[in-house]
Scaffold this active site. Structure first.
Site, short mmCIF file in Angstrom:
data_model
loop_
_atom_site.label_atom_id
_atom_site.label_comp_id
_atom_site.label_asym_id
_atom_site.label_seq_id
_atom_site.Cartn_x
_atom_site.Cartn_y
_atom_site.Cartn_z
N GLY A 1 40.09 32.02 19.75
CA GLY A 1 39.55 31.14 18.70
C GLY A 1 40.55 30.10 18.25
CB SER B 1 38.55 25.56 19.54
OG SER B 1 37.84 26.56 18.81
NE ARG B 2 35.19 26.01 15.70
CZ ARG B 2 34.37 26.72 14.93
NH1 ARG B 2 34.46 26.63 13.62
NH2 ARG B 2 33.47 27.51 15.46
CG ASN C 1 42.05 33.41 14.88
OD1 ASN C 1 42.26 33.44 13.67
ND2 ASN C 1 41.29 32.47 15.45
CB SER D 1 38.51 39.45 6.12
OG SER D 1 38.01 38.91 4.92
CE1 TYR E 1 34.23 37.78 8.88
CE2 TYR E 1 34.86 38.26 6.61
CZ TYR E 1 35.12 37.66 7.82
OH TYR E 1 36.28 36.93 7.99
CB ALA F 1 30.79 47.02 8.29
CE LYS G 1 36.99 39.42 10.50
NZ LYS G 1 37.87 38.97 11.59
CB ILE H 1 41.96 30.53 5.07
CG1 ILE H 1 42.68 31.88 4.81
CG2 ILE H 1 42.91 29.53 5.73
CD1 ILE H 1 43.84 31.85 3.85
P1 NDP Z 1 36.53 29.26 12.32
O1 NDP Z 1 35.06 29.47 12.08
O2 NDP Z 1 37.18 28.02 11.80
O3 NDP Z 1 36.81 29.35 13.92
C1 NDP Z 1 36.31 30.43 14.63
C2 NDP Z 1 36.92 30.49 16.01
O4 NDP Z 1 36.38 31.62 16.71
C3 NDP Z 1 36.60 29.27 16.86
O5 NDP Z 1 37.70 28.99 17.69
C4 NDP Z 1 35.40 29.73 17.68
O6 NDP Z 1 35.29 29.06 18.94
C5 NDP Z 1 35.74 31.20 17.90
N1 NDP Z 1 34.53 31.99 18.13
C6 NDP Z 1 33.42 32.04 17.35
N2 NDP Z 1 32.51 32.87 17.88
C7 NDP Z 1 33.04 33.37 19.02
C8 NDP Z 1 32.58 34.26 20.03
N3 NDP Z 1 31.37 34.83 19.97
N4 NDP Z 1 33.39 34.53 21.08
C9 NDP Z 1 34.61 33.96 21.15
N5 NDP Z 1 35.11 33.12 20.24
C10 NDP Z 1 34.33 32.82 19.18
O7 NDP Z 1 37.26 30.58 11.78
P2 NDP Z 1 38.55 30.74 10.86
O8 NDP Z 1 39.68 30.00 11.43
O9 NDP Z 1 38.15 30.49 9.45
O10 NDP Z 1 38.81 32.33 10.98
C11 NDP Z 1 39.67 32.88 11.96
C12 NDP Z 1 39.72 34.39 11.74
O11 NDP Z 1 40.17 34.66 10.42
C13 NDP Z 1 38.35 35.07 11.87
O12 NDP Z 1 38.51 36.34 12.47
C14 NDP Z 1 37.90 35.22 10.43
O13 NDP Z 1 36.99 36.27 10.27
C15 NDP Z 1 39.23 35.48 9.74
N6 NDP Z 1 39.22 35.15 8.32
C16 NDP Z 1 38.95 33.89 7.88
C17 NDP Z 1 38.94 33.61 6.53
C18 NDP Z 1 38.66 32.24 5.97
O14 NDP Z 1 38.55 32.11 4.76
N7 NDP Z 1 38.55 31.21 6.78
C19 NDP Z 1 39.17 34.66 5.53
C20 NDP Z 1 39.45 35.94 6.11
C21 NDP Z 1 39.47 36.17 7.45
P3 NDP Z 1 34.43 27.68 19.06
O15 NDP Z 1 35.26 26.60 18.38
O16 NDP Z 1 34.30 27.48 20.51
O17 NDP Z 1 33.13 27.92 18.35
#
Ligand code: NDP
Length: 243
Positions: free
Chosen positions: A8, A10-11, A88, A141, A154, A156, A158, A187
């Protein structure tokens, strides 16, 4: 060359983690499921920061066990085992429990929890066999620690990540591989952009603000340092004092 896979990347948080680990000299392998171009751009930026060769971004859906294994096995066969993995990538599908449909439950568990198994199963034994004293970090999380309204699925998944990390840490400790979870609060990423009543949410956070992806990346990077070799089976929160 220490190769580190960041799913993950990409962003959001994953991208910040990838860039930070590259800055620290790791050969970062990026990944996405849809935004492949963004993951490749991140790979190029990582190569520029680390001075390591640019790696081809991996593409797979974490919920597709066979696809994950095929992509990882091909990458390891061509380029070598990983020193570390940052699990991630993740999704959420929020709704109050009365309207939390089965599909939303399945999608989040399949990606965030079963996806962790799908990711780690192909990479751990090669790390052990190569005697890599490496690092595994999974993103949990605050929802997985405290539970959160509208996030029964979610929370469950995490919480499950934390259990898996702690058990795997015990199994891999003798091998010198550390396994830890990082648990962010809110975040500033696309995942958090959908939160309603943002000002109200900020009032509940002692620091009165959301965190940045870079603030999470710094903690992940700490776990990859030589000095962190004795830190394992832990959950480190990055949440502005939320919980
Ligand atoms: P984003 O939604 O910004 O990015 C999600 C990333 O996961 C992208 O790179 C996406 O790829 C990839 N992804 C999504 N679905 C799949 C899939 N089915 N298979 C493989 N890759 C996948 O997420 P965040 O940066 O906000 O979160 C990152 C991690 O941190 C996550 O595990 C999230 O649960 C956790 N987190 C985030 C919080 C927040 O407030 N942001 C808080 C607590 C935990 P693509 O770009 O190709 O779609």
């Amino acid at each position: 060359m220490k190769r580190v896979l960041v799913t993950g990347s990409s962003r959001g948080i994953g991208r910040a983690v990838a860039l930070r680990l590259a800055k620290d000299g790791f050969a970062v392998v990026t990944h996405a499921v849809r935004n492949v171009e963004a993951a490749q751009t991140a790979a190029a930026e990582c190569a520029a920061l680390s001075g390591m060769p640019e790696q081809k971004a991996l593409v797979f859906d974490l919920a597709d066990r066979a696809a994950v294994a095929a992509a990882l096995e091909a990458d390891m066969a061509a380029n070598g085992v990983y020193f570390g993995v940052v699990a991630n990538a993740g999704v959420n599908a929020d709704a109050p429990f009365p309207i939390l449909e089965g599909e939303m439950w399945d999608r989040v568990i399949d990606t965030d929890l079963t996806g962790l198994y799908n990711l780690l199963k192909p990479v751990v034994m090669p790390m052990v066999s190569a005697r890599v004293r490496g690092r595994i970090v999974a993103l949990s999380s605050v929802s997985g620690i405290a539970g959160n309204r509208g996030q029964v699925n979610y929370s469950a998944a995490k919480a499950g990540v934390i259990g898996a990390v702690k058990a795997l840490a015990v199994e891999l400790a003798k091998r010198g591989i550390t396994v830890n979870a990082v648990a962010p609060g809110v975040i500033e990423t696309e995942m958090a952009a959908s939160i309603e009543f943002q000002d109200e949410v900020k009032k509940a956070i002692p620091m009165r603000r959301f965190g940045t992806p870079e603030e999470v990346a710094g903690v992940v990077a700490f776990l990859f340092r030589d000095e962190a070799a004795y830190v394992t089976r832990q959950v480190i929160s990055v949440n502005g004092g939320l919980f």
